[in-house]
Design an enzyme around this catalytic site. Sequence first.
Site: not given
Length: 152
Positions: A9, A49, A57, A85, A91, A102, A112, A115, A126
């Site tokens: 990100k 998303y 948010f 993951r 998250t 993270r 964070n 993704h 995806e």
Amino acid sequence: MERTLILLKPDAIQKALIGEIISRFENKGFKIIGLKMIKISAELSKEHYSHLVSKPFYADLEKFITHHPVVAMVLEGNECVEVVRAMMGPTNSRKAAPGTIRGDLSLSTSRNIIHGSDSKETAENEIKRFFKPEELFEYKSCHMDYDYAPDE
Ligand code: IDP
Ligand code: MG
């Protein structure tokens, strides 16, 4: 072989963490089969998303993810969706254990760092969303002898 979609990100790029994060995945033994820097459109953000568009948010998330470049990547490896993951952490980065991406690199829920697809089915969708077939590459990696060890 299982595949997953990763986005580094804008906060990861702004904090100059691209190499740090890619190194973690390479060191773990994953094969990078697609890699590019892109700018996400509002339309693509809403699709990616879609489970969050009604959240308070979301407007901030869309602005953040569409106003700056991200690095998109496809990783391949044994059980990579679940393993990635686990390497990411949850998250909320403040709840993420030290040693996770993270947990080590962020204090934020919204900013964070990364993704990663949350299931094999999500990953397939995806990957198609972010990469054309010709942007994915097959090659022999030096990890392959270990990937196919007899105990697997
Ligand atoms: P994930 O990235 O851990 O899979 P999701 O629930 O899919 O988490 O949420 C996608 C992204 O939306 C998060 O990574 C984070 O950037 C943002 N987000 C999720 N929940 C919140 C929240 O409660 N406040 C602010 N941002 C959030
Ligand atoms: Mg998610």
